[in-house]
Design a protein around this motif. Structure first.
Motif, short mmCIF file in Angstrom:
data_model
loop_
_atom_site.label_atom_id
_atom_site.label_comp_id
_atom_site.label_asym_id
_atom_site.label_seq_id
_atom_site.Cartn_x
_atom_site.Cartn_y
_atom_site.Cartn_z
N MET A 1 0.84 -1.20 0.00
CA MET A 1 0.00 0.00 0.00
C MET A 1 0.87 1.25 0.00
O MET A 1 0.64 2.18 -0.76
CB MET A 1 -0.92 -0.03 1.23
N ARG A 2 1.87 1.27 0.87
CA ARG A 2 2.77 2.43 0.95
C ARG A 2 3.51 2.64 -0.38
O ARG A 2 3.64 3.76 -0.85
CB ARG A 2 3.75 2.27 2.10
N GLU B 1 -10.05 5.07 1.74
CA GLU B 1 -10.37 3.83 1.04
C GLU B 1 -10.07 2.64 1.94
O GLU B 1 -9.17 2.68 2.77
CB GLU B 1 -9.55 3.74 -0.25
N HIS B 2 -10.84 1.58 1.76
CA HIS B 2 -10.65 0.30 2.42
C HIS B 2 -10.28 -0.67 1.30
O HIS B 2 -11.14 -1.11 0.55
CB HIS B 2 -11.96 -0.11 3.13
N SER B 3 -8.98 -0.94 1.16
CA SER B 3 -8.45 -1.70 0.03
C SER B 3 -8.17 -3.14 0.40
O SER B 3 -7.72 -3.43 1.50
CB SER B 3 -7.14 -1.08 -0.47
N ARG B 4 -8.41 -4.02 -0.59
CA ARG B 4 -8.10 -5.44 -0.42
C ARG B 4 -6.85 -5.80 -1.20
O ARG B 4 -6.66 -5.36 -2.33
CB ARG B 4 -9.26 -6.32 -0.90
N PHE B 5 -6.02 -6.60 -0.57
CA PHE B 5 -4.77 -7.07 -1.16
C PHE B 5 -4.74 -8.59 -1.09
O PHE B 5 -5.32 -9.19 -0.18
CB PHE B 5 -3.57 -6.48 -0.41
N THR B 6 -4.06 -9.19 -2.04
CA THR B 6 -3.91 -10.64 -2.05
C THR B 6 -2.54 -10.96 -2.66
O THR B 6 -1.87 -10.08 -3.19
CB THR B 6 -5.05 -11.31 -2.84
N ARG C 1 3.52 -12.87 -4.72
CA ARG C 1 3.80 -11.49 -4.30
C ARG C 1 2.51 -10.74 -4.03
O ARG C 1 1.48 -11.03 -4.63
CB ARG C 1 4.67 -10.76 -5.33
N TRP C 2 2.59 -9.76 -3.13
CA TRP C 2 1.44 -8.95 -2.78
C TRP C 2 1.03 -8.07 -3.96
O TRP C 2 1.88 -7.46 -4.62
CB TRP C 2 1.73 -8.06 -1.57
N VAL C 3 -0.28 -8.00 -4.21
CA VAL C 3 -0.84 -7.11 -5.23
C VAL C 3 -2.13 -6.50 -4.69
O VAL C 3 -2.80 -7.05 -3.81
CB VAL C 3 -1.13 -7.85 -6.56
N TYR C 4 -2.47 -5.33 -5.25
CA TYR C 4 -3.73 -4.65 -4.94
C TYR C 4 -4.84 -5.35 -5.69
O TYR C 4 -4.74 -5.58 -6.90
CB TYR C 4 -3.62 -3.19 -5.38
N LEU C 5 -5.94 -5.69 -4.98
CA LEU C 5 -7.09 -6.35 -5.63
C LEU C 5 -8.16 -5.33 -5.98
O LEU C 5 -8.50 -5.15 -7.14
CB LEU C 5 -7.65 -7.44 -4.73
N ASP C 6 -8.71 -4.66 -4.96
CA ASP C 6 -9.78 -3.69 -5.20
C ASP C 6 -10.08 -2.92 -3.92
O ASP C 6 -9.48 -3.17 -2.89
CB ASP C 6 -11.04 -4.36 -5.75
N ALA C 7 -11.04 -2.01 -4.03
CA ALA C 7 -11.49 -1.22 -2.89
C ALA C 7 -12.88 -1.67 -2.49
O ALA C 7 -13.72 -1.90 -3.36
CB ALA C 7 -11.50 0.26 -3.23
N LEU C 8 -13.09 -1.81 -1.20
CA LEU C 8 -14.42 -2.18 -0.69
C LEU C 8 -15.25 -0.92 -0.49
O LEU C 8 -14.73 0.13 -0.15
CB LEU C 8 -14.27 -2.90 0.65
N PRO C 9 -16.57 -1.03 -0.69
CA PRO C 9 -17.43 0.13 -0.42
C PRO C 9 -17.38 0.50 1.05
O PRO C 9 -17.18 -0.36 1.91
CB PRO C 9 -18.82 -0.33 -0.83
N HIS C 10 -17.60 1.75 1.34
CA HIS C 10 -17.57 2.23 2.74
C HIS C 10 -18.82 1.83 3.46
O HIS C 10 -19.88 1.86 3.04
CB HIS C 10 -17.41 3.76 2.79
#
Length: 134
Positions: free
Chosen positions: A42-43, A115-120, A125-134
Motif C-alpha cells: 500500500m505504501r 479507502e478500504h483496500s483489499r490485497f492478495t 507477491r502482494w498485489v492490490y485487488l480492489d477497494a471495498l465500499p464504505h
C-alpha cells in the motif's frame, strides 16, 4: 507509459516512513525487492502515485482487476498517507485489508481520499485487488 518520476532521491519517501525514497519504496519501484506485507505494498503504491510511476502501479495490481492503462491527473499531487487500520496482510498471510487516508492537492486545493483496500498474493507477491465500499 514511461515513469514520470520527480526526483525524490534527496528527501524522505512519500509513503511517510521518513526513510530515504531510494532505500524505501524506490527499491520496490525499481524491482529490486517485492513488498513483504500488504501495508508495504500500500505504501509503495501511494509513493508510485506521488512520483508518477504508472508502470509500478500496473505491475502491483491484480491481473483480474488491473486496468489496461492508467492516466494520472496532471493537476493532482499526492502529498501524505495515513494508515488508519490493517487486517491481516502479514508475512504469512495470503490476503489483507488496509484502510487509509491519502491526502492530495487538486488544482491547488487540499483534498483526501479514504479507502478500504483489499490485497492478495498473486504468483507469491502482494498485489492490490480492489477497494471495498464504505
Amino acid at each position: 507509459m514511461a515513469n514520470r518520476h520527480r526526483d525524490p532521491a534527496t528527501g524522505p519517501c512519500p509513503c511517510g516512513t521518513a526513510q530515504p525514497y531510494p532505500d524505501c519504496c524506490g527499491r520496490l519501484h525499481r524491482g529490486d525487492a517485492d513488498a513483504s506485507t500488504a501495508e508495504a505494498l500500500m505504501r509503495s503504491r501511494f509513493s508510485a502515485f506521488a512520483v508518477g510511476d504508472t508502470a509500478y502501479l500496473l505491475h502491483s495490481w491484480h491481473s483480474s482487476t488491473r486496468p489496461a492503462r492508467l492516466r494520472p491527473d496532471p493537476g493532482q499531487r499526492w502529498t501524505r498517507l495515513e494508515i488508519l487500520g490493517t487486517d491481516r496482510g502479514g508475512l504469512l498471510d495470503t490476503t489483507g485489508t488496509i484502510t487509509f487516508r491519502a491526502h492530495y492537492r487538486q488544482a491547488g486545493q487540499p483534498a483526501t481520499l479514504t479507502e478500504h483496500s483489499r490485497f492478495t498474493r498473486e504468483d507469491g507477491r502482494w498485489v492490490y485487488l480492489d477497494a471495498l465500499p464504505h
